[in-house]
Design a protein around this motif. Structure first.
Motif, PDB file in Angstrom:
ATOM      1  N   UNK A   1       0.834  -1.190   0.000  1.00  0.00           N
ATOM      2  CA  UNK A   1       0.000   0.000   0.000  1.00  0.00           C
ATOM      3  C   UNK A   1       0.872   1.245   0.000  1.00  0.00           C
ATOM      4  N   UNK A   2       0.362   2.323  -0.592  1.00  0.00           N
ATOM      5  CA  UNK A   2       1.102   3.582  -0.663  1.00  0.00           C
ATOM      6  C   UNK A   2       0.165   4.743  -0.364  1.00  0.00           C
ATOM      7  N   UNK A   3       0.733   5.838   0.166  1.00  0.00           N
ATOM      8  CA  UNK A   3      -0.058   7.033   0.422  1.00  0.00           C
ATOM      9  C   UNK A   3      -0.369   7.731  -0.894  1.00  0.00           C
ATOM     10  N   UNK A   4      -1.194   8.777  -0.814  1.00  0.00           N
ATOM     11  CA  UNK A   4      -1.529   9.543  -2.009  1.00  0.00           C
ATOM     12  C   UNK A   4      -0.280  10.216  -2.566  1.00  0.00           C
ATOM     13  N   UNK A   5      -0.238  10.340  -3.881  1.00  0.00           N
ATOM     14  CA  UNK A   5       0.880  11.018  -4.526  1.00  0.00           C
ATOM     15  C   UNK A   5       0.601  12.522  -4.526  1.00  0.00           C
ATOM     16  N   UNK A   6       0.980  13.168  -3.449  1.00  0.00           N
ATOM     17  CA  UNK A   6       0.791  14.616  -3.314  1.00  0.00           C
ATOM     18  C   UNK A   6       2.100  15.224  -2.838  1.00  0.00           C
TER      19      UNK A   6
ATOM     20  N   UNK B   1      10.199  15.076   1.049  1.00  0.00           N
ATOM     21  CA  UNK B   1      11.643  14.868   0.894  1.00  0.00           C
ATOM     22  C   UNK B   1      12.184  13.968   1.989  1.00  0.00           C
ATOM     23  N   UNK B   2      11.674  14.165   3.206  1.00  0.00           N
ATOM     24  CA  UNK B   2      12.110  13.309   4.306  1.00  0.00           C
ATOM     25  C   UNK B   2      11.696  11.871   4.105  1.00  0.00           C
ATOM     26  N   UNK B   3      10.502  11.657   3.543  1.00  0.00           N
ATOM     27  CA  UNK B   3      10.032  10.296   3.279  1.00  0.00           C
ATOM     28  C   UNK B   3      10.924   9.611   2.257  1.00  0.00           C
ATOM     29  N   UNK B   4      11.268  10.308   1.190  1.00  0.00           N
ATOM     30  CA  UNK B   4      12.128   9.736   0.159  1.00  0.00           C
ATOM     31  C   UNK B   4      13.517   9.434   0.720  1.00  0.00           C
ATOM     32  N   UNK B   5      14.009  10.325   1.585  1.00  0.00           N
ATOM     33  CA  UNK B   5      15.333  10.106   2.170  1.00  0.00           C
ATOM     34  C   UNK B   5      15.333   8.887   3.092  1.00  0.00           C
ATOM     35  N   UNK B   6      14.231   8.714   3.855  1.00  0.00           N
ATOM     36  CA  UNK B   6      14.148   7.580   4.775  1.00  0.00           C
ATOM     37  C   UNK B   6      13.813   6.276   4.056  1.00  0.00           C
ATOM     38  N   UNK B   7      13.131   6.355   2.913  1.00  0.00           N
ATOM     39  CA  UNK B   7      12.692   5.160   2.187  1.00  0.00           C
ATOM     40  C   UNK B   7      13.036   5.314   0.703  1.00  0.00           C
ATOM     41  N   UNK B   8      14.295   5.186   0.360  1.00  0.00           N
ATOM     42  CA  UNK B   8      14.695   5.381  -1.045  1.00  0.00           C
ATOM     43  C   UNK B   8      14.157   4.311  -1.981  1.00  0.00           C
ATOM     44  N   UNK B   9      13.795   3.133  -1.458  1.00  0.00           N
ATOM     45  CA  UNK B   9      13.208   2.067  -2.260  1.00  0.00           C
ATOM     46  C   UNK B   9      11.882   1.652  -1.644  1.00  0.00           C
TER      47      UNK B   9
ATOM     48  N   UNK C   1      11.727 -16.268  -0.232  1.00  0.00           N
ATOM     49  CA  UNK C   1      11.745 -15.000   0.480  1.00  0.00           C
ATOM     50  C   UNK C   1      11.277 -13.853  -0.409  1.00  0.00           C
ATOM     51  N   UNK C   2      10.984 -12.727   0.215  1.00  0.00           N
ATOM     52  CA  UNK C   2      10.575 -11.566  -0.568  1.00  0.00           C
ATOM     53  C   UNK C   2      11.742 -11.049  -1.397  1.00  0.00           C
ATOM     54  N   UNK C   3      11.440 -10.624  -2.587  1.00  0.00           N
ATOM     55  CA  UNK C   3      12.462 -10.050  -3.442  1.00  0.00           C
ATOM     56  C   UNK C   3      12.944  -8.719  -2.864  1.00  0.00           C
ATOM     57  N   UNK C   4      14.155  -8.288  -3.225  1.00  0.00           N
ATOM     58  CA  UNK C   4      14.661  -6.996  -2.730  1.00  0.00           C
ATOM     59  C   UNK C   4      13.729  -5.849  -3.100  1.00  0.00           C
ATOM     60  N   UNK C   5      13.806  -4.798  -2.309  1.00  0.00           N
ATOM     61  CA  UNK C   5      12.976  -3.623  -2.577  1.00  0.00           C
ATOM     62  C   UNK C   5      13.233  -3.063  -3.969  1.00  0.00           C
ATOM     63  N   UNK C   6      12.234  -2.381  -4.477  1.00  0.00           N
ATOM     64  CA  UNK C   6      12.268  -1.835  -5.829  1.00  0.00           C
ATOM     65  C   UNK C   6      12.591  -0.346  -5.772  1.00  0.00           C
ATOM     66  N   UNK C   7      13.389   0.137  -6.724  1.00  0.00           N
ATOM     67  CA  UNK C   7      13.719   1.556  -6.780  1.00  0.00           C
ATOM     68  C   UNK C   7      12.464   2.381  -7.052  1.00  0.00           C
ATOM     69  N   UNK C   8      12.393   3.550  -6.453  1.00  0.00           N
ATOM     70  CA  UNK C   8      11.254   4.435  -6.669  1.00  0.00           C
ATOM     71  C   UNK C   8      11.238   4.964  -8.101  1.00  0.00           C
ATOM     72  N   UNK C   9      10.049   5.211  -8.589  1.00  0.00           N
ATOM     73  CA  UNK C   9       9.922   5.877  -9.881  1.00  0.00           C
ATOM     74  C   UNK C   9      10.262   7.353  -9.712  1.00  0.00           C
ATOM     75  N   UNK C  10      10.676   7.991 -10.765  1.00  0.00           N
ATOM     76  CA  UNK C  10      11.029   9.408 -10.703  1.00  0.00           C
ATOM     77  C   UNK C  10       9.827  10.232 -10.254  1.00  0.00           C
TER      78      UNK C  10
END
Length: 368
Positions: free
Chosen positions: A304-309, A316-324, A335-344
């Motif tokens: 699940x993800x929050x709204x894209x706003x 910026x803090x969220x992206x810094x804390x969760x880069x993937x 096992x779960x696959x490695x985290x996925x890189x964020x889209x631009x």
């Protein structure tokens, strides 16, 4: 001398004193501003967490409740002939009925109690992608049901759950299920709709009208937001704007795996369920000897993800804390696959939620 002393008392603040005062004031204002911005960002991040956690709890609670009902048949209900369903379903002299509990693939097609209402219908059925049949399409068409899957999708699965929702014989409601009620929610599907009344224009087969069938999948709304949605089998009262009931927004992945019991052996009157296999995909369940009659538990995983706003510094803090971002997809070893890189440009907060639910009505019994 008095005049000179008076002038000294009236002299103004020096430039150095002014600059020191301004510096102290700026330090204090900077500290206050930093604390305010930090507190505001923490508050927004907590709001993001609540935006993720609250819908996920609703989704998991609804799915757990539905899966616990999957395959339920009221043994105290009376069939159309006035006989107890317990007598009809537990007939050890009938090989087909006995195999509902032994579940020996060597005997042939394995039924479940609910398939006695509607041939081909199982307590649950899943697809590793889209599903061709709809709940209303099932109840309005004469059996047998031939379940079929559509286009496969690695992260967007579909799950159908069926159970008896209302009594076959309403006159027996005192000893059986209660009739459908909008006040209590008894006998309603996930869209809060009751089954069609027998004999009405919306009714299909008589036995199908006693069933509740809910189908869960992901869909993309017109605004591009991914939703976990449900289709129900109840009567749709016109006008209908949408056949789906949106449950939670921001669900980007919905992946299911299934646990299948070891088959029984009719020759030794040994019931199935003595051992469990590893969790497998819907495609593997369909290809297994017992098929969907052998499923005893379901593993649910959603991303699940929050709204894209734009949330300013909080984003910026969220992206810094969760880069993937996390994923529900599994590796070859389970096992779960490695985290996925964020889209631009993606500044959303992401989270994975998992749950394993046992099917309470997956009954295995040794024939007498």
């Amino acid at each position: 001398m008095k005049k000179a002393a008076h002038h000294r008392r009236q002299s103004g603040t020096s430039l150095i004193e002014v600059m020191v005062s301004l510096a102290i004031g700026l330090i204090i204002l900077t500290a206050i501003g930093t604390v305010y911005v930090s507190s505001n960002n923490v508050l927004r991040q907590r709001e993001d967490q609540a935006q993720l956690n609250d819908p996920a709890r609703i989704v998991m609670r609804l799915l757990r409740q539905n899966l616990m009902q999957a395959g339920y048949v009221d043994l105290f209900d009376l069939d159309a002939a006035g006989n107890s369903q317990a007598e009809t379903l537990f007939d050890a002299k009938n090989v087909d009925l006995a195999n509902m509990y032994v579940r020996d693939p060597a005997i042939g097609t394995i039924e479940t109690p609910i398939s006695r209402f509607y041939a081909g219908l199982t307590p649950i059925f899943g697809c590793d992608g889209e599903m061709n049949n709809t709940p209303q399409g099932i109840t309005k068409v004469a059996p047998p049901l031939v379940p079929a899957c559509g286009t496969a999708n690695a992260t967007r699965h579909t799950l159908r759950i069926a159970y008896q929702g209302v009594p076959v014989t309403p006159a027996n409601a005192g000893n059986s299920l209660l009739p459908a009620s909008g006040n209590t929610g008894d006998g309603l599907d996930c869209l809060q709709q009751a089954p069609a009344a027998p004999g009405s224009a919306d009714a299909g087969t008589p036995d199908g009208d006693t069933l509740v069938i809910n189908q869960y999948s992901l869909r993309i709304r017109d605004d591009g937001v991914s939703q976990l949605a449900c289709q129900g089998s109840g009567v749709v009262v016109p006008p209908v704007d949408d056949e789906y009931g949106d449950i939670a927004s921001g669900v980007e992945e919905f992946i299911l795996r299934y646990q299948v019991a070891a088959p029984g052996l009719a020759a030794n009157e040994e019931a199935a369920g003595g051992a469990q296999s590893q969790y497998i995909s819907a495609t593997e369940v369909t290809a297994s000897p017992q098929g969907w009659a052998g499923v005893t538990a379901v593993e649910i995983c959603i991303i699940s993800a929050t709204d894209q706003v734009t949330r300013g510094a909080a984003a910026s803090g969220t992206v810094a804390l969760q880069p993937t971002r996390p994923t529900c997809q599994r590796s070859a070893v389970g096992g779960y696959q490695p985290n996925i890189a964020r889209a631009a440009g993606d500044t959303r907060l992401w989270k994975r939620f998992t749950s394993v639910v046992s099917l309470r009505n997956a009954v295995f019994a040794t024939p007498l």
